[in-house]
Enzyme design. Structure first.
Site, short mmCIF file in Angstrom:
data_model
loop_
_atom_site.label_atom_id
_atom_site.label_comp_id
_atom_site.label_asym_id
_atom_site.label_seq_id
_atom_site.Cartn_x
_atom_site.Cartn_y
_atom_site.Cartn_z
CE LYS A 18 -26.21 1.50 9.61
NZ LYS A 18 -27.32 2.21 10.29
CB SER A 50 -29.35 4.18 13.59
OG SER A 50 -29.93 3.13 14.30
CB SER A 99 -27.84 0.50 13.82
OG SER A 99 -28.27 1.36 12.79
#
Lengths: 98, 489, 483
Positions: free
Chosen positions: B76, B175, B151
């Site tokens: 990420k 997330s 997210s």
């Protein structure tokens, strides 16, 4: 409760986010929606409840007072390679007024 | 090759069936051909990744490989990786080449994993749909006009579309779990403090926790083994003996592998608000668990309904302070025109941050400001304690708590983008877990109208190994997780 | 200004003498090239985290014990949020609701009066960097340059109650605190380098009024002289303003040493709203009893206790005791000199230190720690004066000789240069006889009633003995002979 336009401007200033009058009005509506969601909390009686700041009830760990040999020019060059504006090893900003 | 588990990949690498360079190239090629549809990656750097793959091959040749050596992993874009663009999905950091490695990045590198690329995400991890990214929205491989969740939406889309074998995510209010649910993946948010936050760009420090996003619980265990561990650079990192998170999975099991397991069903997870087609599959999963030997018990989380409100106060307050360092002085975006210092700050931040980030900074600034602190911030922290207390009470009667991960399946791009409150409510089942600091997972449990549905499992502190096993046994008997979206094979 | 009462409270930022910063491993040494002592944490890169330095906490404990305060068993770090270019994170990590040191007191002396100044608290925090507005030779074209070497240096902020009633008391407090922090080794006290900075909150009120007046805060007083001047100016300005029918607005002001005036800062623009909240990156600081007891055991004798002992045991005046305990080094020197001279010579040692030694150090701009004459040497010399081996006059010569490194001890110099005092009556008498014979005119003058001639004769004898004759004895013998 609901916020006022003036509060939105003040908060935006505290947060150093420039906001136009149009944006301020729009933001005000959105914030009021969010605060209507948040408001449901207010009805709860929490007297005597200790606020919870951390997920774990632990004590701060301490580091021995040993300087690391990080303070070198090479490191500064690496850091300042990604800086918007530098000169003579200093970060430059518009003049600071006391 | 792309359907193989991390275990199987490790075996293939060890037996020279494939080299790390070949495996890495395979995924780089897949990214090149499929990612334009998805926008799951913010940056790929084939040269850098292949160099790491060559090192892994050298290590494998010497027989020094571990379970992740040579395996490409997507990270990420919230994790600082030395010499990589680390944007956090924001224009503010769209020029930020990190001078250092996050602990998570370092640990993967030490394990010999290859950094395959940095995945797209909601800006500063603020969002549940991956629509707030400066780099544009990510599409859900199961239906391209739907969101992948957020997210960690880029990581989820990449794993689901087989554009990487596995990925990392971070979870502040859901997330990891929510995009896992929306993309038919297995995702784990560990107990707060298990994975170091050093180098992970902070959203809400007291809630943020990194974890794996993969296809199966077994893969998640392998990733967590690499990610977890004490880090003296993070004051909130837990100084506990290392553990093998796959140990329960590896233990022998009979026909009723979960005999004796008590599953708590909080009535708050089963009321209105959850779509019936989602609830049907959750009920079916409960039946599946009973077949594996588990029993169920009703539990109560009476304060859970307050979690969204408390969360938006606490997370926004911490974010407003955490994001103050983005001021255009030392790195990151600086507005091109300004007359004085305050204008430089105000414009750099107004232009560098997107709308959702700015909203949360303003909410956070407001709730901490003079005269409102007690009513909002302290009240939210007191409710946080009530919520943690609810879980503690529930875990006196059960071993894991089960419920839906998300009230809906993947929604359409744009559907909630202009309505923050609706967006916030999509995290209603996941947020309480972050407030309490507990470990939580989402695993696939079927499809509604062709879109995946996620089942959430919540454990008591430090029970990741058991949680992974509870997930694994279900997956073994109900292999929903093996289904792949069409069009990416 | 008889009917006005001055009220002063002081906040002091003492830079703690740790080797590394409070939340990062960067070194704290002063004077490095800009930004080379600023690591990833100090420049607040995204993703970095603070870890607390044990050494800084230990300094706070030492201080708390030294002022008789309570050491909080649990204290909390909070973020103080504001934007400023020398504050890289956009917040300062400090302590707010729960500080590490609570209460305590510092005893001060102004003239003969002794007074207790109560402390409110002392808390740990990090220092900011520096904004260089117009560095020499670097005009920066209307810009400011930011150096973050100092950012993250540990500070102990020490806050008093509004207990002081004059600039003199404020300065006495600042001096006493300055002595104390150096004494217990937590701060080098270097005011020029900013290691010890004071802010004074000053207000005035009519005598007899219960409520405090509105205060103005004078920032960054970096010398005791400026503190005196700034407060004096501020007090007379406030009184003049009030007597003219004006009112005082709360403000932060700066002292300008050039003009001797205080002026309100321009940048106060918006009333600050620091939005303090507990730092989620740091857990509560827990200090247990055994740790406190260990630190207690390592504390040196404190200035007040030492002063009491010096007056009780050595018979020093309170004033002498105060001067000799101005620093731990001075006190150590004094006690070592008494050790060498013997306790009965304690007063003489004090006099030698405060007069001859102090003057010489001052003249050569040296610290007590690099005095060429050691405490052992001074004490040894004082002992020789006391036992009559040398006179005070000869002692001054020996002191100079020791200063110039002409010998290792007073005894060695006495022997080498033959400076032993002549006390043998026979030898003195023959010396006197010779001189009387050679100075018949002076003898005649004396006999004619001129007392001055007697002194001249004593001088002649001393001169002839190269100063070694015992002046007392010379006096007596001369009187007898002329009698």
């Amino acid at each position: 409760m609901s916020l006022t336009l003036e509060q939105v401007r003040r908060v935006a200033h505290l947060a150093r986010i420039e906001i136009s009058d149009v944006e301020a009005g729009h933001t005000l509506d959105r914030l009021n929606e969010i605060f209507s969601l948040i408001e449901e909390m207010q009805a709860v009686d929490t007297q005597g409840i200790e606020p919870m700041a951390h997920a774990q009830d632990l004590a701060q760990r301490l580091r021995e007072d040993c300087p690391l040999e990080s303070g070198r020019l090479a490191m500064r060059d690496v850091f300042q390679a990604i800086a918007p504006e530098t000169e003579a090893g200093l970060y430059l900003v518009p003049k600071v007024i006391e | 090759m792309i359907e193989r588990s991390l275990h199987e990949l490790a075996r293939a690498l060890a037996s020279k069936e494939i080299s790390s360079v070949e495996l890495t190239q395979l995924y780089l090629d897949r990214i090149a051909s499929h990612d334009p549809q998805l926008n799951a990656y913010i940056s790929v750097d084939p040269e850098r990744s292949l160099a790491q793959a060559r090192q892994a091959d050298a290590r494998l040749a010497k027989g020094e490989g571990g379970p992740l050596t040579g395996i490409p992993i997507a990270q990420k874009d919230i994790f600082c990786a030395k010499d990589w663009l680390t944007s956090c999905g924001s224009k503010m950091l769209s020029n930020f080449i990190s001078p250092y490695d996050a602990t998570v990045i370092r640990r993967f590198a030490e394990a010999g994993a290859v950094l395959l690329g940095k995945t797209n995400m909601d800006e500063f991890a603020m969002g549940s749909s991956n629509e707030t990214s400066f780099y544009g929205p990510v599409r859900n491989p199961w239906r391209l006009d739907c969101v992948p969740g957020g997210s960690s939406g880029g990581s989820a889309a990449a794993v689901a579309a087989r554009l990487c074998p596995a990925a990392t995510g971070t979870d502040t209010g859901g997330s990891i779990r929510q995009p896992a649910a929306l993309c038919n993946l297995t995702g784990l948010k560990p107990t707060y403090g298990v994975v170091s936050r050093w180098g992970m760009i902070a959203f809400a420090s007291s809630l943020d926790q990194a974890g794996p996003l993969a296809r199966s619980a077994t893969d998640c265990a392998a990733l967590l083994n690499a990610m977890a561990g004490f880090d003296e650079r993070d004051s909130t990192s837990l100084d506990r003996p290392g553990e093998d998170y796959a140990r329960d999975i590896a233990a022998p099991a009979g026909a009723k592998p979960l005999a004796g397991l008590r599953i708590g069903l909080p009535k708050e997870f089963f009321g209105e608000g959850c779509r019936p087609e989602v609830m049907r599959l959750i009920d079916a999963a409960i039946a599946g668990y009973r077949e594996l030997g588990a029993t169920t018990v009703a539990v109560d989380l009476p304060n859970m309904k307050l979690s969204v409100a408390a969360y938006y106060v606490i997370a926004s307050a911490e974010a407003s302070s955490n994001l103050a360092r983005f001021d255009g002085v030392r790195y990151g975006y600086r507005a091109p025109e300004y007359r004085d210092l305050n204008e430089m700050y105000g414009r750099s931040r107004a232009q560098g941050f997107g709308a959702e980030v700015k909203r949360r900074i303003l909410v956070g600034t407001y709730v901490l400001s003079h005269g409102y602190y007690d009513a909002y911030y302290l009240q939210a922290q007191r409710i946080r304690r009530l919520i943690a207390g609810d879980f503690a009470e529930a875990f006196r009667h059960c071993d894991v708590i089960l419920g839906p991960t998300s009230p809906t399946t993947a929604f359409r791009l744009g559907e909630k983008a202009s309505d923050p409150v609706q967006m916030y409510l999509s995290d209603i089942y996941t947020i309480a877990v972050n407030l309490a600091g507990l470990p939580g997972m989402s695993i696939p449990c079927g499809f509604a109208d062709g879109l995946p549905v996620g089942l959430q499992l919540i454990g008591d502190y430090f029970t990741e190994a058991r949680l992974l096993n509870v997930a694994h046994r279900y997956q073994h008997a109900n292999p929903w997780h093996r289904q792949a979206p069409t069009g990416f094979v | 200004m008889n009917h006005w009462e001055v009220v002063i409270g002081i906040e002091t930022h003492a830079q703690l003498a740790t080797r590394s910063k409070i939340f990062s491993g960067s070194p704290t040494a002063f004077g490095a090239e800009p930004n080379v002592q600023a690591n990833a944490i100090d420049i607040a890169l995204p993703g970095v985290l603070p870890v607390l330095n044990k050494g800084a906490v230990e300094c706070a404990i030492r201080f708390g014990l030294a002022v008789g305060a309570e050491i909080a068993p649990r204290s909390v770090f909070a973020r103080k949020n504001y934007f400023y270019p020398d504050l890289p994170k956009g917040y300062q990590i400090s302590q707010y609701e729960l500080p590490v040191v609570v209460g305590g007191q510092v005893v001060i002396q102004v003239g003969e009066a002794v007074k207790t100044v109560h402390l409110t608290r002392a808390h740990l925090e990090e220092d900011a960097g520096k904004s260089l507005h117009e560095a020499v030779g670097q005009p920066f074209r209307g810009k400011s340059g930011i150096d973050l070497n100092r950012a993250g240096t540990p500070l102990l902020e020490i806050v008093t109650e509004p207990d002081m009633r004059s600039a003199a008391e404020a300065v006495a407090y600042a001096r006493a605190l300055h002595t104390l922090v150096r004494w217990i080794g937590i701060c080098d006290g270097n005011m020029q380098e900013g290691s010890f900075r004071c802010d004074a909150n000053v207000s005035v009120r009519p005598v007899g009024q219960a409520n405090f007046g509105t205060r103005r805060e004078i920032k960054n007083l970096n010398s005791f002289r400026f503190m005196q001047q700034a407060i004096d100016y501020e007090v007379q300005w406030q009184i003049a303003t009030l007597e003219d029918g004006g009112c005082i607005e709360q403000a932060t002001v700066l002292f300008d040493p050039e003009t001797g005036e205080t002026r309100a800062m321009r940048s106060k623009e918006d009333a600050h709203d620091y939005r303090y909240f507990p730092d989620p990156d740091l857990l509560p600081l827990v200090i247990d009893r055994p740790w406190i007891e260990r630190v207690q055991g390592e504390l040196p004798e404190l200035p007040t206790a030492k002063r009491e002992r010096l007056t009780a045991d050595y018979g020093l005046s309170a004033y002498d005791a105060l001067l000799l305990t101005a620093s731990a080094e001075l006190a150590a020197y004094y006690e070592a000199s008494v050790g060498a001279a013997g306790r009965s010579n304690a007063k003489a040692c004090a006099n030698w230190m405060m007069v001859d030694l102090a003057a010489r150090l001052n003249r050569e701009n040296r610290e007590i720690t690099d005095a060429p004459v050691s405490a052992r040497q001074l004490g040894g010399m004082v002992a020789r004066i006391a036992d009559g081996t040398i006179s005070t006059t000869i002692a001054r010569k020996i002191f100079d000789a020791l200063w110039n490194g002409e010998g290792d001890s007073a005894d060695e110099i006495i022997d080498k240069q033959g400076l032993r005092q002549i006390t043998d009556s026979g030898a003195l008498e023959s010396l006197i006889d010779t001189l009387l014979a050679a100075n018949a005119n002076m003898v005649a003058e004396f006999r004619a009633g001129k007392e001055k001639a007697f002194n001249a004769l004593v001088g002649q004898v001393m001169k002839a003995s190269k100063g070694k004759a015992n002046p007392q004895q010379v006096n007596e013998l001369l009187r007898k002979k002329l009698g």
